[in-house]
Design a protein around this motif. Structure first.
Motif, PDB file in Angstrom:
ATOM      1  N   ARG A 244       0.823  -1.208   0.000  1.00 27.25           N
ATOM      2  CA  ARG A 244       0.000   0.000   0.000  1.00 27.25           C
ATOM      3  C   ARG A 244       0.855   1.255   0.000  1.00 27.25           C
ATOM      4  NH1 ARG A 244      -1.179   1.901   5.621  1.00 27.25           N
ATOM      5  NH2 ARG A 244       0.031   0.589   7.057  1.00 27.25           N
ATOM      6  N   VAL A 245       0.267   2.319  -0.501  1.00 30.26           N
ATOM      7  CA  VAL A 245       0.847   3.655  -0.407  1.00 30.26           C
ATOM      8  C   VAL A 245       0.229   4.321   0.811  1.00 30.26           C
ATOM      9  CG1 VAL A 245       1.120   5.885  -1.547  1.00 30.26           C
ATOM     10  CG2 VAL A 245       1.141   3.777  -2.908  1.00 30.26           C
ATOM     11  N   VAL A 246       1.067   4.840   1.695  1.00 32.62           N
ATOM     12  CA  VAL A 246       0.597   5.376   2.977  1.00 32.62           C
ATOM     13  C   VAL A 246       0.257   6.856   2.816  1.00 32.62           C
ATOM     14  CG1 VAL A 246       1.193   5.800   5.379  1.00 32.62           C
ATOM     15  CG2 VAL A 246       1.985   3.711   4.247  1.00 32.62           C
ATOM     16  N   ARG A 247      -1.000   7.183   3.069  1.00 35.06           N
ATOM     17  CA  ARG A 247      -1.467   8.563   2.998  1.00 35.06           C
ATOM     18  C   ARG A 247      -2.119   8.951   4.317  1.00 35.06           C
ATOM     19  NH1 ARG A 247      -2.446   6.568  -2.100  1.00 35.06           N
ATOM     20  NH2 ARG A 247      -1.581   7.826  -3.796  1.00 35.06           N
ATOM     21  N   GLY A 248      -2.259  10.273   4.501  1.00 37.22           N
ATOM     22  CA  GLY A 248      -2.946  10.773   5.672  1.00 37.22           C
ATOM     23  C   GLY A 248      -2.004  11.136   6.799  1.00 37.22           C
ATOM     24  N   GLY A 249      -2.436  12.019   7.666  1.00 35.15           N
ATOM     25  CA  GLY A 249      -1.629  12.437   8.811  1.00 35.15           C
ATOM     26  C   GLY A 249      -0.319  13.067   8.374  1.00 35.15           C
ATOM     27  N   ASP A 250       0.740  12.732   9.091  1.00 39.76           N
ATOM     28  CA  ASP A 250       2.053  13.319   8.805  1.00 39.76           C
ATOM     29  C   ASP A 250       2.566  12.954   7.416  1.00 39.76           C
ATOM     30  OD1 ASP A 250       2.791  14.798  11.216  1.00 39.76           O
ATOM     31  OD2 ASP A 250       2.821  12.855  12.217  1.00 39.76           O
ATOM     32  N   ALA A 251       2.144  11.815   6.872  1.00 42.93           N
ATOM     33  CA  ALA A 251       2.625  11.407   5.549  1.00 42.93           C
ATOM     34  C   ALA A 251       2.214  12.381   4.460  1.00 42.93           C
ATOM     35  CB  ALA A 251       2.115  10.007   5.213  1.00 42.93           C
ATOM     36  N   ASP A 252       1.175  13.181   4.696  1.00 38.38           N
ATOM     37  CA  ASP A 252       0.741  14.152   3.702  1.00 38.38           C
ATOM     38  C   ASP A 252       1.690  15.338   3.584  1.00 38.38           C
ATOM     39  OD1 ASP A 252      -1.500  12.757   2.950  1.00 38.38           O
ATOM     40  OD2 ASP A 252      -2.880  13.871   4.240  1.00 38.38           O
ATOM     41  N   HIS A 253       2.496  15.582   4.627  1.00 40.30           N
ATOM     42  CA  HIS A 253       3.315  16.793   4.649  1.00 40.30           C
ATOM     43  C   HIS A 253       4.789  16.537   4.946  1.00 40.30           C
ATOM     44  CE1 HIS A 253      -0.414  19.168   4.660  1.00 40.30           C
ATOM     45  NE2 HIS A 253      -0.873  18.295   5.549  1.00 40.30           N
ATOM     46  N   ALA A 254       5.160  15.333   5.321  1.00 42.53           N
ATOM     47  CA  ALA A 254       6.533  15.071   5.756  1.00 42.53           C
ATOM     48  C   ALA A 254       7.521  15.052   4.596  1.00 42.53           C
ATOM     49  CB  ALA A 254       6.593  13.737   6.510  1.00 42.53           C
ATOM     50  N   SER A 255       7.042  14.839   3.369  1.00 46.77           N
ATOM     51  CA  SER A 255       7.893  14.799   2.183  1.00 46.77           C
ATOM     52  C   SER A 255       7.027  15.120   0.976  1.00 46.77           C
ATOM     53  CB  SER A 255       8.537  13.413   2.035  1.00 46.77           C
ATOM     54  OG  SER A 255       9.272  13.319   0.823  1.00 46.77           O
ATOM     55  N   ASP A 256       7.658  15.177  -0.203  1.00 42.92           N
ATOM     56  CA  ASP A 256       6.873  15.320  -1.430  1.00 42.92           C
ATOM     57  C   ASP A 256       6.556  13.968  -2.055  1.00 42.92           C
ATOM     58  OD1 ASP A 256       9.500  14.870  -2.129  1.00 42.92           O
ATOM     59  OD2 ASP A 256       9.611  16.445  -3.642  1.00 42.92           O
ATOM     60  N   HIS A 257       7.033  12.875  -1.437  1.00 42.42           N
ATOM     61  CA  HIS A 257       6.687  11.509  -1.825  1.00 42.42           C
ATOM     62  C   HIS A 257       5.941  10.847  -0.674  1.00 42.42           C
ATOM     63  CE1 HIS A 257       9.559  10.737  -5.335  1.00 42.42           C
ATOM     64  NE2 HIS A 257       9.886  11.950  -4.926  1.00 42.42           N
ATOM     65  N   TYR A 258       5.009   9.958  -1.015  1.00 41.08           N
ATOM     66  CA  TYR A 258       4.384   9.109  -0.016  1.00 41.08           C
ATOM     67  C   TYR A 258       5.201   7.830   0.163  1.00 41.08           C
ATOM     68  CZ  TYR A 258       0.053  11.874  -0.223  1.00 41.08           C
ATOM     69  OH  TYR A 258      -0.873  12.877  -0.149  1.00 41.08           O
ATOM     70  N   PRO A 259       5.203   7.253   1.360  1.00 45.19           N
ATOM     71  CA  PRO A 259       5.871   5.965   1.569  1.00 45.19           C
ATOM     72  C   PRO A 259       5.084   4.827   0.920  1.00 45.19           C
ATOM     73  CG  PRO A 259       5.399   7.096   3.666  1.00 45.19           C
ATOM     74  CD  PRO A 259       4.610   7.777   2.599  1.00 45.19           C
ATOM     75  N   VAL A 260       5.809   3.773   0.543  1.00 41.38           N
ATOM     76  CA  VAL A 260       5.209   2.533   0.066  1.00 41.38           C
ATOM     77  C   VAL A 260       5.609   1.426   1.039  1.00 41.38           C
ATOM     78  CG1 VAL A 260       4.970   0.913  -1.853  1.00 41.38           C
ATOM     79  CG2 VAL A 260       5.427   3.338  -2.312  1.00 41.38           C
ATOM     80  N   VAL A 261       4.621   0.628   1.476  1.00 42.79           N
ATOM     81  CA  VAL A 261       4.849  -0.395   2.491  1.00 42.79           C
ATOM     82  C   VAL A 261       4.348  -1.742   1.976  1.00 42.79           C
ATOM     83  CG1 VAL A 261       4.141  -1.194   4.787  1.00 42.79           C
ATOM     84  CG2 VAL A 261       4.744   1.203   4.435  1.00 42.79           C
ATOM     85  N   ALA A 262       5.150  -2.788   2.201  1.00 39.70           N
ATOM     86  CA  ALA A 262       4.736  -4.157   1.884  1.00 39.70           C
ATOM     87  C   ALA A 262       4.956  -5.029   3.105  1.00 39.70           C
ATOM     88  CB  ALA A 262       5.527  -4.706   0.705  1.00 39.70           C
ATOM     89  N   ASP A 263       3.996  -5.902   3.384  1.00 45.33           N
ATOM     90  CA  ASP A 263       4.124  -6.882   4.460  1.00 45.33           C
ATOM     91  C   ASP A 263       4.394  -8.247   3.851  1.00 45.33           C
ATOM     92  OD1 ASP A 263       3.703  -5.179   6.683  1.00 45.33           O
ATOM     93  OD2 ASP A 263       1.553  -5.171   6.263  1.00 45.33           O
ATOM     94  N   LEU A 264       5.492  -8.881   4.280  1.00 45.59           N
ATOM     95  CA  LEU A 264       5.905 -10.172   3.756  1.00 45.59           C
ATOM     96  C   LEU A 264       5.729 -11.238   4.829  1.00 45.59           C
ATOM     97  CD1 LEU A 264       9.264  -9.128   2.042  1.00 45.59           C
ATOM     98  CD2 LEU A 264       6.936  -8.935   1.141  1.00 45.59           C
ATOM     99  N   ASP A 265       5.310 -12.407   4.420  1.00 45.33           N
ATOM    100  CA  ASP A 265       5.110 -13.520   5.340  1.00 45.33           C
ATOM    101  C   ASP A 265       6.471 -14.173   5.616  1.00 45.33           C
ATOM    102  OD1 ASP A 265       4.009 -15.405   6.958  1.00 45.33           O
ATOM    103  OD2 ASP A 265       2.983 -16.506   5.368  1.00 45.33           O
ATOM    104  N   LEU A 266       7.311 -13.430   6.301  1.00 41.11           N
ATOM    105  CA  LEU A 266       8.660 -13.852   6.688  1.00 41.11           C
ATOM    106  C   LEU A 266       8.901 -13.409   8.115  1.00 41.11           C
ATOM    107  CD1 LEU A 266      10.679 -12.688   3.530  1.00 41.11           C
ATOM    108  CD2 LEU A 266      10.214 -15.066   4.169  1.00 41.11           C
ATOM    109  N   ASP A 267       9.820 -14.088   8.768  1.00 44.34           N
ATOM    110  CA  ASP A 267      10.240 -13.704  10.109  1.00 44.34           C
ATOM    111  C   ASP A 267      11.765 -13.631  10.165  1.00 44.34           C
ATOM    112  OD1 ASP A 267       7.682 -13.631  11.506  1.00 44.34           O
ATOM    113  OD2 ASP A 267       7.625 -15.794  11.161  1.00 44.34           O
ATOM    114  N   PRO A 268      12.309 -12.883  11.112  1.00 44.04           N
ATOM    115  CA  PRO A 268      13.775 -12.889  11.286  1.00 44.04           C
ATOM    116  C   PRO A 268      14.267 -14.282  11.635  1.00 44.04           C
ATOM    117  CG  PRO A 268      12.770 -11.044  12.464  1.00 44.04           C
ATOM    118  CD  PRO A 268      11.650 -11.934  12.032  1.00 44.04           C
ATOM    119  N   ALA A 269      15.469 -14.599  11.190  1.00 40.89           N
ATOM    120  CA  ALA A 269      16.079 -15.893  11.524  1.00 40.89           C
ATOM    121  C   ALA A 269      17.422 -15.669  12.198  1.00 40.89           C
ATOM    122  CB  ALA A 269      16.271 -16.728  10.266  1.00 40.89           C
TER     123      ALA A 269
END
Length: 269
Positions: A244-269
């Motif tokens: 997803r692309v993160v919008r809303g709150g501080d993400a609207d003004h903290a940069s001129d780009h929005y963050p992109v986030v992905a959740d992976l079905d992995l754990d640290p090893a």
């Protein structure tokens, strides 16, 4: 679950007028809590106190790649995720490309964080080829490449929106004929076997929901578009749960780009 996030934070979080956006950036990162954070435009972050201070505030360990001509990039890693190796892709990128290998429950994963050349599609294509080679040479079947690729989505018709841009910015996204939209950098990475995670997992999301520029902070050089990507080798695709692309709150003004986030079905090893 392993969360990966890419974000161009614009000139190290400070504007030319002296406005400091660092606190807002930290709040966004703290709220999203990524395990792997790919950051671009880290002006001033090549000073240990700046990079270390930021990393400490978000509870992560930084791995910086200094730029040849532009601004540094970095991959930050949150413990207990374990780093097996780190460095940079040794090519003359305008900005840089950071490389980190981490230990996951499905085996080692190579992560590349980068920021491609903003002004010329031909130079972006060359940098994309260097990245494709770096992925191909990776010993890991799991590999992820993310960052501000400064390249329009090759699956979208951009002609109408580009026509509304000032000529000086429109040229960045056109071939030499001045008419053909230049999407070669991302196209080369896809042709090299990488998969666009947003396209693979967007589902019913609209094209507009995937746009990463501009934000409410501004960006006169942008037309509504997706310039920030998370690409991965095919074995990562079935492990990806959400993108997803993160919008809303501080993400609207903290940069001129929005963050992109992905959740992976992995754990640290």
């Amino acid at each position: 679950m392993l969360r990966v996030m890419t974000w161009n934070i614009r000139t190290g979080g400070r504007d030319s007028g002296g406005v400091d956006r660092t606190d807002a950036i930290v709040r966004v990162v703290t709220d999203l809590r990524p395990d792997l954070l790919l950051l671009q435009e880290l002006r001033g972050f090549d000073r240990p106190d700046t990079l270390g201070g930021f990393a400490g505030r978000v509870g992560m360990r930084p791995h910086l790649a200094r730029a040849c001509f532009g601004q540094p990039v970095a991959v930050l890693v949150r413990p207990p995720l374990r780093v097996l190796d780190a460095g940079r892709v040794r090519r003359p990128f305008h900005h840089a490309a950071a490389r980190v290998r981490v230990a996951t429950s499905a085996g080692p994963m190579t992560v590349l964080g980068t920021h491609l050349y903003p002004y010329s599609g031909g130079r972006r294509r060359m940098e994309a080829d260097w990245l494709a080679t770096a992925v191909r040479r990776s010993p890991d079947s799991l590999a992820l490449l993310g960052g501000d690729l400064n390249t329009l989505d090759p699956t979208v018709d951009h002609a109408g929106r580009l026509a509304t841009m000032p000529v000086r910015y429109r040229r960045r996204h056109l071939r030499r004929d001045g008419r053909t939209v230049d999407t070669r950098a991302v196209s080369r990475l896809l042709a090299a076997g990488l998969v666009d995670l947003w396209a693979a997992h967007a589902g019913d999301a609209t094209e507009a929901e995937g746009r990463t520029v501009p934000t409410r902070h501004g960006g006169v050089e942008f037309v509504g578009a997706r310039l920030d990507y998370l690409l991965a080798t095919p074995p990562v695709v079935p492990l990806t749960r959400t993108v997803r692309v993160v919008r809303g709150g501080d993400a609207d003004h903290a940069s001129d780009h929005y963050p992109v986030v992905a959740d992976l079905d992995l754990d640290p090893a």
